[in-house]
Scaffold this active site. Structure first.
Site, PDB file in Angstrom:
ATOM      1  N   CYS A  42       0.850  -1.186   0.000  1.00 58.89           N
ATOM      2  CA  CYS A  42       0.000   0.000   0.000  1.00 58.89           C
ATOM      3  C   CYS A  42       0.892   1.246   0.000  1.00 58.89           C
ATOM      4  O   CYS A  42       1.998   1.248   0.527  1.00 58.89           O
ATOM      5  CB  CYS A  42      -0.897   0.016   1.233  1.00 58.89           C
ATOM      6  SG  CYS A  42      -2.047   1.430   1.247  1.00 58.89           S
ATOM      7  N   ASP A  44       0.449   3.740   1.671  1.00 50.20           N
ATOM      8  CA  ASP A  44       0.410   4.307   3.022  1.00 50.20           C
ATOM      9  C   ASP A  44       1.826   4.591   3.555  1.00 50.20           C
ATOM     10  O   ASP A  44       2.701   3.732   3.485  1.00 50.20           O
ATOM     11  CB  ASP A  44      -0.322   3.320   3.955  1.00 50.20           C
ATOM     12  CG  ASP A  44      -0.713   3.947   5.268  1.00 50.20           C
ATOM     13  OD1 ASP A  44       0.196   4.404   6.009  1.00 50.20           O
ATOM     14  OD2 ASP A  44      -1.916   3.995   5.576  1.00 50.20           O
ATOM     15  N   ARG A  46       2.937   4.606   6.350  1.00 52.83           N
ATOM     16  CA  ARG A  46       3.356   3.823   7.513  1.00 52.83           C
ATOM     17  C   ARG A  46       3.833   2.422   7.141  1.00 52.83           C
ATOM     18  O   ARG A  46       4.099   1.605   8.007  1.00 52.83           O
ATOM     19  CB  ARG A  46       2.198   3.737   8.513  1.00 52.83           C
ATOM     20  CG  ARG A  46       1.738   5.085   9.037  1.00 52.83           C
ATOM     21  CD  ARG A  46       0.368   5.003   9.673  1.00 52.83           C
ATOM     22  NE  ARG A  46      -0.660   4.619   8.705  1.00 52.83           N
ATOM     23  CZ  ARG A  46      -1.945   4.436   9.011  1.00 52.83           C
ATOM     24  NH1 ARG A  46      -2.348   4.574  10.255  1.00 52.83           N
ATOM     25  NH2 ARG A  46      -2.818   4.101   8.083  1.00 52.83           N
ATOM     26  N   HIS A  98      -2.200  -4.016   4.851  1.00 49.89           N
ATOM     27  CA  HIS A  98      -2.052  -3.621   6.255  1.00 49.89           C
ATOM     28  C   HIS A  98      -3.423  -3.371   6.845  1.00 49.89           C
ATOM     29  O   HIS A  98      -4.345  -2.942   6.146  1.00 49.89           O
ATOM     30  CB  HIS A  98      -1.151  -2.390   6.399  1.00 49.89           C
ATOM     31  CG  HIS A  98      -1.745  -1.138   5.838  1.00 49.89           C
ATOM     32  ND1 HIS A  98      -2.388  -0.191   6.613  1.00 49.89           N
ATOM     33  CD2 HIS A  98      -1.823  -0.680   4.561  1.00 49.89           C
ATOM     34  CE1 HIS A  98      -2.815   0.795   5.829  1.00 49.89           C
ATOM     35  NE2 HIS A  98      -2.492   0.524   4.583  1.00 49.89           N
ATOM     36  N   CYS A 101      -6.387  -0.098   6.656  1.00 49.53           N
ATOM     37  CA  CYS A 101      -6.074   0.558   5.374  1.00 49.53           C
ATOM     38  C   CYS A 101      -7.173   1.558   4.984  1.00 49.53           C
ATOM     39  O   CYS A 101      -8.361   1.217   4.969  1.00 49.53           O
ATOM     40  CB  CYS A 101      -5.927  -0.504   4.286  1.00 49.53           C
ATOM     41  SG  CYS A 101      -5.521   0.185   2.666  1.00 49.53           S
TER      42      CYS A 101
HETATM   43 CO    CO Z   1      -3.477   1.248   2.946  1.00 46.05          CO
END
Ligand code: CO
Length: 211
Positions: A42, A44, A46, A98, A101
């Site tokens: 992803c 993302d 993080r 994750h 999400c």
């Molecule tokens: Co995500």
């Protein structure tokens, strides 16, 4: 100092540190790459592939998009996949989702988000596929997390449906395909699915090409 200037400053000290630790580090890096892993994760912030796996530059080939999707018309992802499998000859292809999400969360709402509606649509399709199971979960966070897992499972299947993976499975370089999920609360990555090279049992036979 502006925050982006801090990035450049931090980069300079990182480079100096690497060169001090191993004077050949950048010479080797500039020569080429032979990563063993392809990471489809992803976007993302993080979920940075190398940081959370303690790997160095050169070890993981990375593709990231919103909600780690494997879409069969996505030229970007397919180009990365083809290059990783056919040229770099990675041994493991990993879809890494994750929990929590944002893309998956959004797919469980009726919000109109503009362009990204089209992307998120693919996760809604996963929801519909597992609707009975998902609708039996009342807690919204829990439901989202289960969909995060099922989304990874479906993206692993999507990889196996590509002629790229199927062709690779016929060749000497026969990569494993993994489905993994990152728990942001603990930092741990757990495997939820592993497909051995040449194992078509997880997809419908209609998706297998005559190669
Ligand atoms: Co995500």
């Amino acid at each position: 100092m502006k925050s982006y200037q801090k990035l450049l400053l931090a980069n300079k000290s990182w480079a100096a540190e690497q060169a001090e630790e191993d004077p050949t580090f950048f010479t080797k890096m500039a020569e080429g790459q032979s990563p063993e892993f392809l990471w489809i994760g992803c976007a993302d912030s993080r979920a940075p592939a190398d940081k959370i796996t303690g790997t160095d530059p050169g070890q993981i080939f990375v593709h990231r998009n919103v909600a780690n999707l494997v879409i069969n018309t996505d030229l970007n992802m397919l180009s990365v996949l083809q290059y990783a499998v056919e040229v770099l000859k990675v041994k493991h292809v990993m879809v890494v989702g994750h929990y929590g999400c944002g893309g998956v969360k959004a797919s469980l709402t009726n919000s109109n988000l503009g362009l990204i509606n089209k992307w998120i649509r693919n996760i809604k399709d996963v929801y519909v596929k597992y609707q009975d199971e998902l609708d039996s979960i009342d807690d919204m966070a829990e439901k989202t997390d289960r969909l995060c897992e099922l989304n990874v499972v479906e993206q692993v299947k999507n990889l196996i449906k590509t002629s790229i993976i199927q062709k690779a499975w016929k060749s000497e370089n026969s990569p494993y395909v993994h489905g993994l999920i990152l728990d942001l609360k603990s930092g741990h990555i757990n495997q939820i699915m592993e497909v051995e090279p040449g194992d078509y049992s997880v997809i419908n036979p209609i998706f297998k090409f005559d190669l």
